[in-house]
Scaffold this motif. Structure first.
Motif, PDB file in Angstrom:
ATOM      1  N   ARG A 104      -1.293  52.268  -7.578  1.00 35.08           N
ATOM      2  CA  ARG A 104      -0.411  51.258  -8.188  1.00 35.08           C
ATOM      3  C   ARG A 104      -1.182  50.401  -9.188  1.00 35.08           C
ATOM      4  O   ARG A 104      -0.653  50.012 -10.237  1.00 35.08           O
ATOM      5  CB  ARG A 104       0.222  50.401  -7.083  1.00 35.08           C
ATOM      6  CG  ARG A 104       1.339  49.518  -7.565  1.00 35.08           C
ATOM      7  CD  ARG A 104       2.085  48.888  -6.413  1.00 35.08           C
ATOM      8  NE  ARG A 104       1.249  47.955  -5.666  1.00 35.08           N
ATOM      9  CZ  ARG A 104       1.607  47.377  -4.512  1.00 35.08           C
ATOM     10  NH1 ARG A 104       2.778  47.664  -3.973  1.00 35.08           N
ATOM     11  NH2 ARG A 104       0.805  46.528  -3.891  1.00 35.08           N
ATOM     12  N   ARG A 195      13.991  38.481 -12.517  1.00 34.23           N
ATOM     13  CA  ARG A 195      12.556  38.716 -12.462  1.00 34.23           C
ATOM     14  C   ARG A 195      12.145  39.819 -13.423  1.00 34.23           C
ATOM     15  O   ARG A 195      11.069  39.774 -14.004  1.00 34.23           O
ATOM     16  CB  ARG A 195      12.189  39.097 -11.028  1.00 34.23           C
ATOM     17  CG  ARG A 195      10.762  39.520 -10.818  1.00 34.23           C
ATOM     18  CD  ARG A 195      10.538  39.990  -9.401  1.00 34.23           C
ATOM     19  NE  ARG A 195       9.190  40.521  -9.284  1.00 34.23           N
ATOM     20  CZ  ARG A 195       8.876  41.769  -9.589  1.00 34.23           C
ATOM     21  NH1 ARG A 195       9.771  42.606 -10.030  1.00 34.23           N
ATOM     22  NH2 ARG A 195       7.620  42.174  -9.472  1.00 34.23           N
ATOM     23  N   TYR A 210       5.117  37.013 -11.718  1.00 35.48           N
ATOM     24  CA  TYR A 210       5.173  35.971 -10.690  1.00 35.48           C
ATOM     25  C   TYR A 210       5.399  34.611 -11.336  1.00 35.48           C
ATOM     26  O   TYR A 210       6.161  33.787 -10.814  1.00 35.48           O
ATOM     27  CB  TYR A 210       3.905  36.020  -9.822  1.00 35.48           C
ATOM     28  CG  TYR A 210       3.842  37.343  -9.095  1.00 35.48           C
ATOM     29  CD1 TYR A 210       4.346  37.472  -7.807  1.00 35.48           C
ATOM     30  CD2 TYR A 210       3.372  38.486  -9.730  1.00 35.48           C
ATOM     31  CE1 TYR A 210       4.351  38.696  -7.161  1.00 35.48           C
ATOM     32  CE2 TYR A 210       3.381  39.720  -9.103  1.00 35.48           C
ATOM     33  CZ  TYR A 210       3.863  39.820  -7.823  1.00 35.48           C
ATOM     34  OH  TYR A 210       3.886  41.042  -7.191  1.00 35.48           O
ATOM     35  N   THR A 244       7.949  38.196  -3.215  1.00 34.89           N
ATOM     36  CA  THR A 244       6.728  38.962  -2.896  1.00 34.89           C
ATOM     37  C   THR A 244       7.007  40.037  -1.851  1.00 34.89           C
ATOM     38  O   THR A 244       6.094  40.471  -1.142  1.00 34.89           O
ATOM     39  CB  THR A 244       5.615  38.033  -2.356  1.00 34.89           C
ATOM     40  OG1 THR A 244       6.119  37.381  -1.183  1.00 34.89           O
ATOM     41  CG2 THR A 244       5.204  36.982  -3.352  1.00 34.89           C
ATOM     42  N   MET A 245       8.256  40.453  -1.751  1.00 36.21           N
ATOM     43  CA  MET A 245       8.622  41.412  -0.703  1.00 36.21           C
ATOM     44  C   MET A 245       9.737  42.322  -1.171  1.00 36.21           C
ATOM     45  O   MET A 245      10.617  41.888  -1.918  1.00 36.21           O
ATOM     46  CB  MET A 245       9.115  40.673   0.550  1.00 36.21           C
ATOM     47  CG  MET A 245       8.140  39.666   1.125  1.00 36.21           C
ATOM     48  SD  MET A 245       8.839  38.760   2.526  1.00 36.21           S
ATOM     49  CE  MET A 245      10.025  37.686   1.751  1.00 36.21           C
ATOM     50  N   ASN A 246       9.736  43.551  -0.672  1.00 37.79           N
ATOM     51  CA  ASN A 246      10.881  44.449  -0.842  1.00 37.79           C
ATOM     52  C   ASN A 246      11.916  44.139   0.240  1.00 37.79           C
ATOM     53  O   ASN A 246      11.572  43.565   1.275  1.00 37.79           O
ATOM     54  CB  ASN A 246      10.430  45.909  -0.736  1.00 37.79           C
ATOM     55  CG  ASN A 246       9.516  46.306  -1.879  1.00 37.79           C
ATOM     56  OD1 ASN A 246       8.317  46.557  -1.679  1.00 37.79           O
ATOM     57  ND2 ASN A 246      10.045  46.354  -3.076  1.00 37.79           N
ATOM     58  N   LEU A 265       8.802  46.452  -7.382  1.00 31.84           N
ATOM     59  CA  LEU A 265       7.471  46.936  -7.030  1.00 31.84           C
ATOM     60  C   LEU A 265       7.578  48.046  -5.985  1.00 31.84           C
ATOM     61  O   LEU A 265       8.360  47.945  -5.037  1.00 31.84           O
ATOM     62  CB  LEU A 265       6.633  45.776  -6.481  1.00 31.84           C
ATOM     63  CG  LEU A 265       5.132  46.038  -6.525  1.00 31.84           C
ATOM     64  CD1 LEU A 265       4.601  45.981  -7.958  1.00 31.84           C
ATOM     65  CD2 LEU A 265       4.374  45.047  -5.671  1.00 31.84           C
ATOM     66  N   GLY A 267       6.431  49.042  -3.156  1.00 29.41           N
ATOM     67  CA  GLY A 267       5.651  48.426  -2.085  1.00 29.41           C
ATOM     68  C   GLY A 267       5.057  49.451  -1.114  1.00 29.41           C
ATOM     69  O   GLY A 267       5.745  50.393  -0.708  1.00 29.41           O
ATOM     70  N   VAL A 268       3.816  49.214  -0.750  1.00 29.92           N
ATOM     71  CA  VAL A 268       3.145  50.094   0.223  1.00 29.92           C
ATOM     72  C   VAL A 268       3.833  49.959   1.581  1.00 29.92           C
ATOM     73  O   VAL A 268       4.038  50.945   2.294  1.00 29.92           O
ATOM     74  CB  VAL A 268       1.642  49.728   0.324  1.00 29.92           C
ATOM     75  CG1 VAL A 268       0.954  50.525   1.413  1.00 29.92           C
ATOM     76  CG2 VAL A 268       0.965  49.934  -1.031  1.00 29.92           C
ATOM     77  N   THR A 269       4.234  48.740   1.924  1.00 33.68           N
ATOM     78  CA  THR A 269       4.894  48.520   3.213  1.00 33.68           C
ATOM     79  C   THR A 269       6.287  49.138   3.195  1.00 33.68           C
ATOM     80  O   THR A 269       6.710  49.768   4.169  1.00 33.68           O
ATOM     81  CB  THR A 269       4.980  47.011   3.524  1.00 33.68           C
ATOM     82  OG1 THR A 269       3.791  46.374   3.059  1.00 33.68           O
ATOM     83  CG2 THR A 269       5.153  46.755   5.001  1.00 33.68           C
ATOM     84  N   THR A 309       9.717  43.464   3.389  1.00 36.88           N
ATOM     85  CA  THR A 309       8.400  44.032   3.680  1.00 36.88           C
ATOM     86  C   THR A 309       7.394  43.641   2.608  1.00 36.88           C
ATOM     87  O   THR A 309       7.718  43.551   1.429  1.00 36.88           O
ATOM     88  CB  THR A 309       8.459  45.575   3.712  1.00 36.88           C
ATOM     89  OG1 THR A 309       8.918  46.044   2.431  1.00 36.88           O
ATOM     90  CG2 THR A 309       9.363  46.085   4.801  1.00 36.88           C
ATOM     91  N   GLY A 310       6.149  43.460   3.031  1.00 36.76           N
ATOM     92  CA  GLY A 310       5.061  43.195   2.102  1.00 36.76           C
ATOM     93  C   GLY A 310       3.754  43.130   2.864  1.00 36.76           C
ATOM     94  O   GLY A 310       3.754  42.876   4.071  1.00 36.76           O
ATOM     95  N   THR A 311       2.663  43.355   2.175  1.00 38.38           N
ATOM     96  CA  THR A 311       1.353  43.320   2.828  1.00 38.38           C
ATOM     97  C   THR A 311       1.123  41.974   3.498  1.00 38.38           C
ATOM     98  O   THR A 311       0.673  41.901   4.638  1.00 38.38           O
ATOM     99  CB  THR A 311       0.259  43.589   1.780  1.00 38.38           C
ATOM    100  OG1 THR A 311       0.474  44.902   1.267  1.00 38.38           O
ATOM    101  CG2 THR A 311      -1.127  43.468   2.374  1.00 38.38           C
TER     102      THR A 311
HETATM  103  C1  LIG Z   1       7.210  41.467  -6.036  1.00 36.91           C
HETATM  104  C2  LIG Z   1       6.717  42.159  -4.815  1.00 36.91           C
HETATM  105  N1  LIG Z   1       7.507  43.078  -4.225  1.00 36.91           N
HETATM  106  C3  LIG Z   1       7.113  43.753  -3.145  1.00 36.91           C
HETATM  107  C4  LIG Z   1       5.871  43.528  -2.564  1.00 36.91           C
HETATM  108  C5  LIG Z   1       5.457  44.307  -1.360  1.00 36.91           C
HETATM  109  O1  LIG Z   1       4.477  45.253  -1.714  1.00 36.91           O
HETATM  110  P1  LIG Z   1       3.407  45.725  -0.645  1.00 36.91           P
HETATM  111  O2  LIG Z   1       4.160  46.217   0.527  1.00 36.91           O
HETATM  112  O3  LIG Z   1       2.651  46.819  -1.340  1.00 36.91           O
HETATM  113  O4  LIG Z   1       2.560  44.557  -0.333  1.00 36.91           O
HETATM  114  C6  LIG Z   1       5.026  42.564  -3.125  1.00 36.91           C
HETATM  115  C7  LIG Z   1       3.713  42.298  -2.541  1.00 36.91           C
HETATM  116  O5  LIG Z   1       2.755  42.820  -2.958  1.00 36.91           O
HETATM  117  C8  LIG Z   1       5.453  41.878  -4.281  1.00 36.91           C
HETATM  118  O6  LIG Z   1       4.669  40.960  -4.844  1.00 36.91           O
END
Ligand SMILES: Cc1ncc(COP(=O)(O)O)c(C=O)c1O
Length: 364
Positions: A104, A195, A210, A244-246, A265, A267-269, A309-311
């Motif tokens: 990514r 966004r 952001y 910051t999350m899906n 994004l 997202g890995v999570t 979800t998010g890291t």
């Molecule tokens: C805008 C946004 N969406 C989604 C995510 C979740 O992504 P990940 O699960 O890779 O942390 C994040 C966090 O990194 C983010 O900043």
């Protein structure tokens, strides 16, 4: 733009002359909060158009020196990542799917016209830093949050891709992002501020996204919400993601539904949870979800759970939404069963409490 791997992919460790005393470090680790405590070192590499990547090291974390004309300060040519190192039951440390963050990061670099750091160098840098600051990896449930980033450092007041850049990784011991919100979070549905737009940078992880979201986040706070839910820029109708999350929904007929990739994004999570879905009796579905569907589904019970979800956030139950068009309560307003089960499984994998059948952990 060089994508040659760093020779031998080495990040030699030059130890800081002023390490944090162990007692002070342990005090900080006892209650690190989120994003305010930093370790002793950074990993770093420099890039120039002429030389490519060079000057790689793990060295003391110190303030950066930038020329006032550095491109990042004016044109926001910057990308970043976020991943964590987890203390394992045997005392070792593991990263969670760092290859996905590396990929990514490369995608973001291409979109922001920054030099691509080869994936093996990304993982090497992160690994070298975690090894150097291993004593800073907290015990569960806390973990060591890692923030790799590249900034355009060239001193030049003109709009074009910079010819000098710096890559760094900083590390921050971290507790839960939404401390005290274990009972679930509430999102403000942003029906005016967007966004990302098609063709924009929504699928890149760049600081500008952001900055552009902060006003909406402030609005969310004004409405007593924890975070914002962004809708698509064209119709203000389709769910995208949170700040910051899906976002994912569980339906009464056993689907785990989430908006498709494109302007959000990857997202890995999010990806990991979609892969875990089948084990929880859920069919993973990526398709557009409208606000009307969200409202109607929560009202008639066809949407039973919603989570993000998010890291940093891991899996956060979403128990309600607020908006100019009224409030929405999800289920009975408490975290759902599937949400909690997926959360528990993900943490068990990350903290090494179950076998790594998918090859998601990388031992440091
Ligand atoms: C805008 C946004 N969406 C989604 C995510 C979740 O992504 P990940 O699960 O890779 O942390 C994040 C966090 O990194 C983010 O900043």
């Amino acid at each position: 733009m060089s994508s040659r791997p760093i020779a031998q992919a080495r990040f030699p460790h030059v130890a800081t002359a002023n390490p944090t005393p162990a007692a002070q470090r342990d005090g900080l680790l006892a209650d690190p909060g989120f994003g305010r405590v930093f370790t002793d070192h950074v990993a770093t590499a420099t890039w120039t158009a002429g030389e490519g990547w060079h000057d790689t090291a793990v060295r003391a974390a110190e303030p950066l020196t930038l020329h006032p004309a550095a491109a990042v300060l004016h044109y926001a040519q910057e990308i970043f990542e976020g991943l964590k190192a987890y203390r394992q039951p045997d005392g070792s440390v593991a990263l969670f799917r760092p290859d996905l963050n590396a990929a990514r990061f490369a995608h973001s670099a291409r979109r922001l016209a920054l030099p691509v750091l080869p994936a093996e160098s990304f993982v090497e840098a992160v690994t070298a830093l975690v090894r150097a600051d291993e004593a800073w990896v907290p015990e569960p449930p806390a973990s060591l949050y890692l923030r790799p980033f590249t900034v355009a450092t060239e001193a030049f007041l003109g709009v074009r891709p910079a010819e000098e850049a710096r890559f760094l990784v900083t590390a921050s011991p971290a507790g839960p992002l939404f401390a005290g919100r274990e009972a679930g979070v509430t999102l403000w549905i942003s029906d005016t501020l967007s966004r990302a737009a098609p063709g924009g940078t929504g699928d890149a992880k760049c600081g500008g996204n952001y900055a552009a979201g902060l006003a909406a986040q402030a609005l969310a706070k004004e409405h007593a919400c924890d975070q914002v839910l962004f809708l698509d820029a064209r119709e203000h109708r389709w769910l995208e993601e949170s700040g910051t999350m899906n976002v994912l929904l569980v339906t009464a007929d056993g689907e785990l539904v989430t908006p498709p990739l494109g302007t959000i994004l990857d997202g890995v999570t999010r990806r990991s949870v979609l892969e875990l879905a089948a084990g929880h009796g859920l069919t993973a579905v990526e398709r557009p979800i409208s606000v009307e569907e969200l409202r109607a589904g929560c009202a008639d019970g066809s949407i039973t759970e919603v989570f993000a979800t998010g890291t940093a956030a891991v899996i956060s139950p979403i128990v309600a939404f607020r908006s100019t068009a009224g409030d929405v309560v999800v289920g009975d307003g408490t975290p759902g069963e599937r949400t909690l089960a997926l959360h528990a499984e993900l943490l068990d994998i990350q903290f090494g409490r179950v076998p790594d059948t998918r090859g998601w952990r990388l031992s440091v």
